[in-house]
Design a protein around this motif. Structure first.
Motif, mmCIF file in Angstrom:
data_model
loop_
_atom_site.group_PDB
_atom_site.id
_atom_site.type_symbol
_atom_site.label_atom_id
_atom_site.label_comp_id
_atom_site.label_asym_id
_atom_site.label_seq_id
_atom_site.Cartn_x
_atom_site.Cartn_y
_atom_site.Cartn_z
ATOM 1 N N ARG A 118 0.848 -1.047 0.209
ATOM 2 C CA ARG A 118 0.423 0.132 -0.416
ATOM 3 C C ARG A 118 0.628 1.352 -0.114
ATOM 4 O O ARG A 118 0.763 2.135 -0.697
ATOM 5 C CB ARG A 118 -0.975 -0.299 1.487
ATOM 6 N N PHE A 119 1.965 1.281 0.629
ATOM 7 C CA PHE A 119 3.028 2.808 0.264
ATOM 8 C C PHE A 119 3.725 3.016 -0.566
ATOM 9 O O PHE A 119 3.255 3.698 -1.085
ATOM 10 C CB PHE A 119 3.964 2.018 2.296
ATOM 11 N N ASP A 120 3.913 1.386 -2.131
ATOM 12 C CA ASP A 120 4.151 1.607 -3.021
ATOM 13 C C ASP A 120 2.995 1.846 -3.444
ATOM 14 O O ASP A 120 3.976 3.037 -4.537
ATOM 15 C CB ASP A 120 4.593 0.041 -2.880
ATOM 16 N N GLU A 121 2.154 2.037 -3.920
ATOM 17 C CA GLU A 121 1.261 2.184 -4.740
ATOM 18 C C GLU A 121 1.226 3.613 -4.241
ATOM 19 O O GLU A 121 0.517 4.174 -5.254
ATOM 20 C CB GLU A 121 -0.546 1.079 -4.398
ATOM 21 N N LEU A 122 1.079 4.222 -2.890
ATOM 22 C CA LEU A 122 0.625 5.459 -2.392
ATOM 23 C C LEU A 122 1.801 6.287 -2.895
ATOM 24 O O LEU A 122 1.166 7.341 -3.781
ATOM 25 C CB LEU A 122 0.761 5.709 -1.148
ATOM 26 N N MET A 123 3.369 6.300 -2.633
ATOM 27 C CA MET A 123 4.451 6.638 -3.591
ATOM 28 C C MET A 123 4.177 6.704 -5.113
ATOM 29 O O MET A 123 4.843 8.173 -5.783
ATOM 30 C CB MET A 123 5.733 5.582 -2.777
ATOM 31 N N ALA A 124 3.683 5.598 -5.872
ATOM 32 C CA ALA A 124 3.377 5.926 -7.069
ATOM 33 C C ALA A 124 2.969 6.661 -7.420
ATOM 34 O O ALA A 124 3.068 7.430 -8.738
ATOM 35 C CB ALA A 124 3.410 4.537 -7.819
ATOM 36 N N SER A 125 2.038 6.935 -6.701
ATOM 37 C CA SER A 125 1.035 7.541 -7.131
ATOM 38 C C SER A 125 0.818 9.443 -6.513
ATOM 39 O O SER A 125 0.335 9.798 -7.769
ATOM 40 C CB SER A 125 -0.994 7.754 -6.333
ATOM 41 N N ILE A 126 1.990 9.437 -5.948
ATOM 42 C CA ILE A 126 2.658 10.693 -5.547
ATOM 43 C C ILE A 126 3.104 11.240 -6.674
ATOM 44 O O ILE A 126 3.289 12.001 -6.947
ATOM 45 C CB ILE A 126 3.142 10.922 -3.725
ATOM 46 N N ASP A 127 4.202 10.413 -7.364
ATOM 47 C CA ASP A 127 4.918 10.410 -8.007
ATOM 48 C C ASP A 127 4.224 10.625 -8.867
ATOM 49 O O ASP A 127 4.563 11.716 -10.014
ATOM 50 C CB ASP A 127 5.852 9.572 -8.322
ATOM 51 N N ALA A 128 3.210 10.216 -9.874
ATOM 52 C CA ALA A 128 2.661 10.387 -10.962
ATOM 53 C C ALA A 128 1.263 11.307 -11.141
ATOM 54 O O ALA A 128 2.044 12.284 -11.865
ATOM 55 C CB ALA A 128 1.579 9.669 -11.353
ATOM 56 N N ALA A 129 0.610 12.315 -9.976
ATOM 57 C CA ALA A 129 0.526 13.091 -9.922
ATOM 58 C C ALA A 129 1.458 14.256 -9.497
ATOM 59 O O ALA A 129 1.412 15.986 -10.226
ATOM 60 C CB ALA A 129 0.141 13.496 -8.522
#
Length: 97
Positions: free
Chosen positions: A49-60
């Motif tokens: 879940r942390f990795d998914e959150l970081m990926a979404s932040i990077d994409a944003a």
């Protein structure tokens, strides 16, 4: 190491012992591995879940466009904010200098 006492059906325990012997292990080892896997799954899920959150932040962040600001440094930024929020305060402050 800690000891753990479990309540388990006698027939189920006997079947587990027979299978463990055939597999060259013990019921104790099977239980230890099951608890270890159970505990690790929680950590793995949290990490996923942390990795998914970081990926979404990077994409944003890739979609964010730079914004032009009317100030050149932090002091000017604070003056700008105060002037917007408290315009009469800034007028009084400039007359005293």
């Amino acid at each position: 190491m800690a000891n753990l006492t479990l309540s388990i059906d006698d027939k189920l325990l006997q079947a587990a012992r027979v299978r463990a012997v055939h597999e060259g292990t013990s019921v104790n080892e099977i239980c230890r591995q099951a608890i270890e896997n159970y505990a690790r799954a929680a950590n793995a899920d949290r990490l996923r879940r942390f990795d998914e959150l970081m990926a979404s932040i990077d994409a944003a962040q890739r979609d964010v466009q730079p914004v032009e600001v009317p100030w050149k440094n932090r002091a000017e930024m604070y003056e700008h904010i105060i002037a917007e929020r408290h315009p009469t305060l800034m007028k009084r402050g400039k007359g005293k200098a």
